[in-house]
Write an enzyme that holds these catalytic residues in place. Structure first.
Site, short mmCIF file in Angstrom:
data_model
loop_
_atom_site.label_atom_id
_atom_site.label_comp_id
_atom_site.label_asym_id
_atom_site.label_seq_id
_atom_site.Cartn_x
_atom_site.Cartn_y
_atom_site.Cartn_z
N ASP A 48 0.86 -1.18 0.00
CA ASP A 48 0.00 0.00 0.00
C ASP A 48 0.90 1.23 0.00
O ASP A 48 2.10 1.13 0.18
CB ASP A 48 -0.93 0.01 1.23
CG ASP A 48 -0.18 -0.35 2.51
OD1 ASP A 48 0.98 0.10 2.65
OD2 ASP A 48 -0.75 -1.05 3.35
N ASP B 251 1.47 4.99 1.66
CA ASP B 251 1.12 5.96 2.69
C ASP B 251 1.60 7.32 2.22
O ASP B 251 2.66 7.44 1.60
CB ASP B 251 1.79 5.61 4.01
CG ASP B 251 1.25 4.31 4.57
OD1 ASP B 251 0.03 4.15 4.60
OD2 ASP B 251 2.07 3.44 4.93
N ASP C 181 10.56 5.01 12.16
CA ASP C 181 11.39 4.04 12.86
C ASP C 181 12.75 3.83 12.19
O ASP C 181 13.78 4.21 12.73
CB ASP C 181 10.64 2.71 13.08
CG ASP C 181 9.85 2.23 11.87
OD1 ASP C 181 10.07 2.77 10.76
OD2 ASP C 181 9.03 1.31 12.03
P1 ATP Z 1 4.69 -2.70 5.30
O1 ATP Z 1 5.39 -2.99 4.04
O2 ATP Z 1 4.53 -3.90 6.12
O3 ATP Z 1 3.43 -1.89 5.14
P2 ATP Z 1 5.67 -0.26 6.40
O4 ATP Z 1 7.04 0.16 6.80
O5 ATP Z 1 5.04 0.46 5.26
O6 ATP Z 1 5.72 -1.82 6.14
P3 ATP Z 1 3.40 0.62 7.89
O7 ATP Z 1 2.81 0.06 9.14
O8 ATP Z 1 2.60 0.64 6.65
O9 ATP Z 1 4.78 -0.15 7.67
O10 ATP Z 1 3.88 2.09 8.27
C1 ATP Z 1 4.20 3.08 7.31
C2 ATP Z 1 5.36 3.93 7.79
O11 ATP Z 1 5.01 4.60 9.01
C3 ATP Z 1 6.62 3.16 8.14
O12 ATP Z 1 7.40 2.92 7.02
C4 ATP Z 1 7.30 4.10 9.12
O13 ATP Z 1 7.91 5.16 8.46
C5 ATP Z 1 6.13 4.65 9.89
N1 ATP Z 1 5.81 3.86 11.10
C6 ATP Z 1 4.87 2.91 11.22
N2 ATP Z 1 4.83 2.41 12.45
C7 ATP Z 1 5.77 3.08 13.16
C8 ATP Z 1 6.20 3.05 14.50
N3 ATP Z 1 5.67 2.21 15.37
N4 ATP Z 1 7.19 3.90 14.88
C9 ATP Z 1 7.74 4.76 13.99
N5 ATP Z 1 7.36 4.84 12.72
C10 ATP Z 1 6.40 4.02 12.29
MG MG Z 2 2.99 0.24 4.57
#
Ligand code: ATP
Ligand code: MG
Length: 445
Positions: free
Chosen positions: A49, A51, A141
């Site tokens: 997805d 963001d 993160d």
């Molecule tokens: P995925 O591919 O599993 O979606 P993702 O890194 O995109 O991995 P998401 O949960 O979609 O994970 O979160 C989007 C973004 O928001 C992350 O890449 C990170 O920058 C930020 N983020 C999400 N959760 C946290 C957290 N607990 N602490 C800090 N930053 C976070």
């Molecule tokens: Mg994501």
């Protein structure tokens, strides 16, 4: 980094996501794809997805898109709906601290000065202080998750050497790793999940506090941990994730009962869990359906078995021993991870059926085939045998019985009766009385 260098093309980005970026730009706001989306594009993977991060406030975003809704459990974000695709748009946020410039309004609730409030252990409880892009970078993160892609000039903005870390395939925490895990212990799970999923290494300083910080997950809400449990085990990399969770002492924090049972194990239950993760991963990668009920039934099975044995040693009959143990194991587990009833109920049915599957005489086998949990219970049975449990060929029997024609089914059952020393005398006459050829009843006991 410019388009020529990073090579991300708009064709790789969902058209709806592009619409949102252009619309925010047209309304005079900054807008970026951020996080996993950019990371995955750089890796040549298809993002799950996209963001979006912007300097528009939730109200301003809302005003740009009719098809949007402000939502927020931990922080307020906007969901923009395009049929089934939902895009998450969040306003640049700042971590609180002296180094952070707060450029936007504070969404003040209660009478606190700042909306990001830390608990005694350093955990962020509320987090709604808006910031600019530089501040937004710092609350993310890992460096690989802090890259921003814009369609204004097609550049990727990188303030923390994230692109280098993507190239190195390395997860590096932004800031002081231990402090960041304390702020939000879910980052412990995210480090493990992303390393397993992306096949990244965890940089040494980011890795070192994982084990010491595992217990911090005890303070995370059971509802959030259920969401994380789903991401950990239903993204197609469950086996590796499980092994890493064990390596860092996290599995036994998420599943204390299962962790304790596995620590007393001779390797049997470990094999059982591993083969469940392997088959779940295979199903996900083949686009087949999977249910948390099944995986939870496997994960909690070792603890259930141990408790059941204790109950039976105390003289409780098997069915009741199972029922009591199930109740106890589940209620303990719910303190950590809130498993919705739509999963815990079928999980218990899968367990109950393990006791019933050996009783195949009379109408029972046929009735069991019609049970809506039969398939899952049968798969579970095969898994137990695969892990080395000797069940006297029960799995094979059910494998044959399912696909057999009525005649063969009758034969299978008659073998059963003659094989069993205490089987009641076969009453063949029951069969001759039965007018329906599709219901072979032999020895209705
Ligand atoms: P995925 O591919 O599993 O979606 P993702 O890194 O995109 O991995 P998401 O949960 O979609 O994970 O979160 C989007 C973004 O928001 C992350 O890449 C990170 O920058 C930020 N983020 C999400 N959760 C946290 C957290 N607990 N602490 C800090 N930053 C976070
Ligand atoms: Mg994501």
């Amino acid at each position: 980094m410019s388009r020529a260098e990073h090579g991300i093309s708009r064709q790789q980005i969902s058209p709806n996501c592009l619409k949102v970026l252009y619309a925010l730009n047209a309304a005079g706001f900054q807008a970026f794809i951020v996080g996993g989306g950019v990371r995955d594009l750089l890796l040549g993977l298809t993002p799950k997805d996209f963001d979006i991060a912007t300097d528009a406030t939730p109200e301003q975003i809302r005003a740009v898109f009719r098809n949007s809704r402000i939502i927020g459990r931990r922080f307020r974000i906007v969901h923009v709906h395009f049929g089934r695709e939902i895009l998450e748009v969040s306003t640049f946020r700042a971590v609180t601290g002296d180094n952070v410039e707060i450029v936007e309004e504070r969404v003040s609730r209660h009478d606190t000065h700042l909306d990001s409030v830390h608990s005694a252990s350093g955990m962020i409880l509320r987090d709604n202080v808006y910031g600019n892009i530089e501040a937004d970078v710092l609350r993310r993160d890992f460096t690989a998750n802090a890259l921003y892609y814009t369609v204004r000039n097609f550049e990727v903005y990188d303030y923390v050497n994230g692109i280098t870390d993507v190239d190195l395939r390395c997860l590096r925490m932004i800031g002081d790793p231990e402090q960041r895990y304390r702020e939000d212990p879910v980052r412990v799970l995210r480090a493990i999940r992303l390393a397993a999923k992306l096949n990244f290494t965890i940089e040494a300083a980011t890795e070192a506090p994982l084990r010491p910080c595992a217990r911090l997950l005890e303070s995370v809400s059971a509802a959030r941990l259920f969401d994380e449990f789903m991401k950990l085990f239903f993204s197609g990399h469950g086996e590796k994730t499980f092994l890493m969770l064990q390596k860092y002492g996290v599995f036994s924090v998420l599943f204390p009962g299962a962790g304790a049972a596995l620590s007393k194990d001779d390797g049997h239950y470990q094999r059982l869990l591993l083969s469940a993760f392997v088959s779940t991963d295979a199903r996900i990668n083949d686009d087949k359906s999977v249910t948390p009920a099944f995986l939870l039934a496997v994960i909690l099975w070792p603890a259930l078995q141990m408790q059941m044995r204790t109950n039976q040693t105390a003289g409780t009959p098997p069915a009741m021993a199972m029922n009591d143990a199930a109740q106890m194991i589940l209620s303990h587990q719910l303190e950590r991870i809130s498993i919705p009833r739509r999963f815990s109920m079928p999980m218990r049915e899968i367990w109950d059926m393990q006791l019933k599957l050996p009783n195949r005489r009379g109408k029972r086998a046929e009735l069991m085939l019609g049970n809506k949990r039969f398939r899952a219970a049968y798969d579970f049975l095969l898994l137990r045998e695969d892990a080395g449990e000797n069940l006297d060929g029960l799995g094979q029997w059910w494998t044959q019985y399912q696909t057999a024609n009525p005649e063969l089914q009758a034969q299978l059952q008659s073998h059963l009766d003659s094989d069993e020393p205490h089987a009641k005398p076969r009453r063949r006459r029951v069969k001759s009385r039965n007018p329906k050829p599709t219901t072979p009843i032999i020895g209705a006991d």
